[in-house]
Design a protein around this motif. Structure first.
Motif, short mmCIF file in Angstrom:
data_model
loop_
_atom_site.label_atom_id
_atom_site.label_comp_id
_atom_site.label_asym_id
_atom_site.label_seq_id
_atom_site.Cartn_x
_atom_site.Cartn_y
_atom_site.Cartn_z
N ARG A 100 0.83 -1.21 0.00
CA ARG A 100 0.00 0.00 0.00
C ARG A 100 0.86 1.25 0.00
O ARG A 100 0.53 2.25 -0.69
CB ARG A 100 -0.91 -0.02 1.23
CG ARG A 100 -1.91 1.12 1.31
CD ARG A 100 -2.93 1.03 0.20
NE ARG A 100 -2.69 2.00 -0.86
CZ ARG A 100 -3.35 2.00 -2.01
NH1 ARG A 100 -4.26 1.10 -2.27
NH2 ARG A 100 -3.08 2.91 -2.94
N THR A 143 -14.33 1.08 -5.28
CA THR A 143 -13.43 0.87 -6.42
C THR A 143 -13.87 -0.32 -7.26
O THR A 143 -13.82 -0.25 -8.49
CB THR A 143 -11.99 0.66 -5.91
OG1 THR A 143 -11.58 1.82 -5.19
CG2 THR A 143 -11.04 0.42 -7.06
N GLU A 150 -17.69 6.79 -7.56
CA GLU A 150 -16.35 6.22 -7.60
C GLU A 150 -15.84 5.80 -6.22
O GLU A 150 -14.67 5.43 -6.09
CB GLU A 150 -15.36 7.21 -8.23
CG GLU A 150 -15.68 7.59 -9.66
CD GLU A 150 -14.61 8.47 -10.27
OE1 GLU A 150 -13.52 8.58 -9.66
OE2 GLU A 150 -14.85 9.04 -11.34
N ARG A 151 -16.70 5.82 -5.23
CA ARG A 151 -16.21 5.51 -3.88
C ARG A 151 -15.88 4.04 -3.71
O ARG A 151 -14.89 3.70 -3.06
CB ARG A 151 -17.26 5.94 -2.85
CG ARG A 151 -17.30 7.44 -2.64
CD ARG A 151 -18.19 7.84 -1.50
NE ARG A 151 -18.19 9.28 -1.32
CZ ARG A 151 -18.91 9.93 -0.42
NH1 ARG A 151 -19.71 9.23 0.40
NH2 ARG A 151 -18.87 11.23 -0.33
N ARG A 190 -5.84 2.51 -6.54
CA ARG A 190 -6.82 3.05 -5.60
C ARG A 190 -7.04 2.09 -4.43
O ARG A 190 -6.82 0.89 -4.54
CB ARG A 190 -8.16 3.30 -6.29
CG ARG A 190 -8.13 4.36 -7.37
CD ARG A 190 -9.55 4.70 -7.79
NE ARG A 190 -9.59 5.73 -8.81
CZ ARG A 190 -10.69 6.37 -9.20
NH1 ARG A 190 -11.86 6.05 -8.63
NH2 ARG A 190 -10.64 7.29 -10.13
N ARG A 191 -7.54 2.65 -3.33
CA ARG A 191 -7.95 1.84 -2.19
C ARG A 191 -9.32 1.24 -2.46
O ARG A 191 -10.07 1.76 -3.30
CB ARG A 191 -7.98 2.70 -0.92
CG ARG A 191 -6.61 3.25 -0.53
CD ARG A 191 -6.73 4.20 0.65
NE ARG A 191 -5.43 4.77 0.99
CZ ARG A 191 -4.58 4.26 1.87
NH1 ARG A 191 -4.92 3.14 2.51
NH2 ARG A 191 -3.42 4.82 2.12
N ARG A 213 -13.79 10.57 -2.83
CA ARG A 213 -14.24 10.70 -4.22
C ARG A 213 -15.75 10.84 -4.27
O ARG A 213 -16.45 10.61 -3.27
CB ARG A 213 -13.77 9.51 -5.04
CG ARG A 213 -12.25 9.42 -5.18
CD ARG A 213 -11.85 8.30 -6.11
NE ARG A 213 -10.41 8.17 -6.20
CZ ARG A 213 -9.65 8.80 -7.10
NH1 ARG A 213 -10.22 9.61 -7.98
NH2 ARG A 213 -8.34 8.63 -7.13
N GLU A 220 -6.65 -3.14 -6.71
CA GLU A 220 -5.73 -2.16 -6.12
C GLU A 220 -4.43 -2.09 -6.92
O GLU A 220 -3.92 -1.00 -7.20
CB GLU A 220 -5.40 -2.55 -4.69
CG GLU A 220 -6.37 -2.06 -3.65
CD GLU A 220 -5.81 -2.23 -2.25
OE1 GLU A 220 -5.17 -1.31 -1.73
OE2 GLU A 220 -6.02 -3.31 -1.67
N ASP A 265 -3.80 2.77 -13.23
CA ASP A 265 -3.13 3.75 -12.38
C ASP A 265 -2.60 4.89 -13.25
O ASP A 265 -1.85 4.66 -14.20
CB ASP A 265 -1.98 3.07 -11.64
CG ASP A 265 -1.36 3.96 -10.56
OD1 ASP A 265 -1.48 5.19 -10.65
OD2 ASP A 265 -0.76 3.41 -9.62
N GLU A 278 -12.77 4.64 -1.49
CA GLU A 278 -12.22 5.98 -1.65
C GLU A 278 -13.25 6.98 -1.13
O GLU A 278 -14.12 7.45 -1.87
CB GLU A 278 -11.89 6.25 -3.12
CG GLU A 278 -10.75 5.41 -3.67
CD GLU A 278 -9.39 5.98 -3.29
OE1 GLU A 278 -9.35 7.13 -2.81
OE2 GLU A 278 -8.38 5.28 -3.46
N SER A 291 -5.23 -0.37 -10.39
CA SER A 291 -5.70 1.03 -10.38
C SER A 291 -4.92 1.94 -9.45
O SER A 291 -4.94 3.16 -9.62
CB SER A 291 -7.18 1.05 -9.98
OG SER A 291 -7.34 0.64 -8.63
N ASP A 324 0.91 4.13 -2.96
CA ASP A 324 0.71 5.55 -2.63
C ASP A 324 1.94 6.39 -2.94
O ASP A 324 1.93 7.60 -2.68
CB ASP A 324 0.36 5.69 -1.14
CG ASP A 324 -1.03 5.17 -0.83
OD1 ASP A 324 -1.86 5.10 -1.76
OD2 ASP A 324 -1.28 4.82 0.34
#
Length: 472
Positions: free
Chosen positions: A232, A367, A364-365, A353-354, A360, A348, A385, A357, A351, A236
């Protein structure tokens, strides 16, 4: 009185039994009379119980004295004195079967573990098996972590704080210090689950287990130190170098190998229940190692499967965003619950993303739902990504990974692939990616020229099966 003694000696000799006096005469030429051979007092029940305690203590002292090379009279006197001291202590102490040691402080010599590291468990056919691991003393833990120095603290999780430590032989370790019971009432269950699971396993893609400490309220687990942070943190971009698509595929394959081992090749099937990017640690060479077995649970073994058992009913444990919805609804745990979590992890990796999210917009919350909609619309490249280069090989690999992820995220567990099938599918993705990179060397093909292949099944169980599941 003399007649009574004569009758007693005659009856004992006629019955063939050996009296303590005869035993002492027999052993007298060989060694001085040990303390354990003295007759017990014939007082009341309390004094007899105290004498029995003293007997067993002095037996242990006598046998330990046999292993030494010295048999002088001074050692015999010390044994006798120890026996008498034990008798005096037995009169003062209450008759407790289990005594919990006090919580040791820094520099104290009372930091010995209260258990010897034997966790009994039953294997698939009901045979009791003991797993023994190294047990550290509190003094060793404090020395390794410099008294849990804040400068050596490398992380904090639900189980507790993690410190970097050094063993006497120079081995770098991670020392996980559990929270106290008032902070986490389930700490004992999680501690024993992790020790019990990690003592059974050994694989290059799993964090190595060195030992533990259980003393007073202290619960400490000592494992391999993996110095390059978590997956993670790398996604990030706050630790280590950036992960290109090739490195991400290798990490996904390592995790798939580890979970396949837990499900199929361990002594007893183990369900991790907490597969997520923050539990995937990376080495300096970007090899992945799965850790944190606090939620691990033994699955259905061979005996259970033969009897038609398909799941384990248990309290729901896991992390929001990774939890299998069927397990969440029915409390029925199977190895396919790990497959669902692995599908979230694949999204993950593709993309960045978590799983959730929160910052967002509403569409899009989640994923997984957002990525599934994009793939159905033929816009799989939008899920990629944004920090990854937009090359045909990267886009195709991301598309294949997403197709596999959505198979893992099937709402019904029977429709999900096994972790072995996930391994073979990822081998096919890696081969396709490498072939396209080689073919595109020197040829700049625009991303828009790649046709929509969302409905293809290249990431299925077929395709290339090259590679070794347990590669070095």
């Amino acid at each position: 009185m003399e007649g009574r003694e004569r009758r007693r000696s005659m009856s004992s000799s006629s019955s063939g039994r050996r009296t303590p006096e005869l035993e002492r005469e027999r052993w007298a030429p060989w060694s001085p009379a040990p303390t354990w051979s003295r007759p017990l007092s014939v007082g009341g029940g309390g004094s007899r119980a105290a004498s029995l305690k003293s007997l067993f203590r002095t037996i242990g002292l006598w046998f330990s004295s046999l292993s030494t090379s010295s048999s002088s009279s001074s050692s015999a006197a010390a044994t006798s004195a120890s026996g008498s001291n034990a008798k005096r202590r037995s009169r003062r102490e209450p008759n407790d079967l289990i005594k919990k040691p006090p919580l040791p402080g820094p520099g104290s010599d009372q930091g010995k573990a209260s258990m010897r590291g034997l966790y009994n468990s039953s294997r698939g056919r009901g045979i009791a098996t003991q797993f023994q691991s190294s047990v550290f003393s509190m003094e060793e833990i404090l020395r390794a972590t410099n008294n849990f120095s804040p400068a050596l603290k490398v992380g904090q999780g639900g189980f507790g704080a993690v410190y970097r430590g050094v063993l006497p032989d120079g081995t770098l370790v991670a020392v996980k210090r559990a929270k106290l019971r008032d902070q986490n009432p389930h700490v004992d269950v999680e501690f024993r689950s992790e020790v019990k699971a990690m003592a059974r396993i050994e694989h290059q893609s799993l964090v190595r287990f060195y030992g533990y400490l259980e003393c007073g309220q202290e619960r400490v687990i000592v494992v391999e130190f993996v110095p390059n942070g978590t997956l993670r943190e790398h996604l990030d971009r706050c630790n280590g170098r950036f992960l290109d698509m090739g490195a991400r595929l290798e990490i996904a394959i390592d995790v798939a190998h580890a979970v396949t081992y837990l499900h199929m090749y361990a002594d007893h099937p183990i369900i991790h229940r907490d597969i997520k990017s923050s539990n995937v640690l990376l080495t300096p060479s970007l090899r992945a190692k799965v850790g944190d077995f606090g939620f691990a649970r033994l699955g259905v073994g061979e005996a259970g499967a033969a009897d038609g058992v398909t799941h384990v009913t248990t309290q729901v444990k896991g992390t929001a965003g990774y939890l299998d919805p069927e397990y969440l609804k029915t409390c029925q745990l199977t190895d396919r619950s790990d497959v669902y979590s692995f599908g979230v992890l694949l999204l993950e990796i593709a993309s960045g993303r978590r799983p959730i999210e929160a910052r967002r917009e509403m569409r899009e919350r989640l994923t997984a739902r957002w990525a599934m909609r994009k793939l159905a619309e033929g816009a799989a490249a939008d899920v990629l990504d944004p920090h990854l280069p937009r090359t045909p090989a990267t886009a195709r690999a991301a598309e294949m990974v997403m197709e596999l992820a959505f198979r893992c995220l099937a709402p019904v567990r029977q429709e999900r692939p096994s972790m072995g099938e996930c391994c073979r599918a990822l081998w096919a993705v890696r081969k396709t990616y490498r072939d396209m990179v080689v073919a595109a060397a020197g040829d700049e093909t625009p991303l828009s020229s790649i046709s929509d292949r969302a409905s293809s099944s290249s990431a299925g169980t077929g395709g290339d099966r090259s590679g070794e599941l347990w590669r070095n």
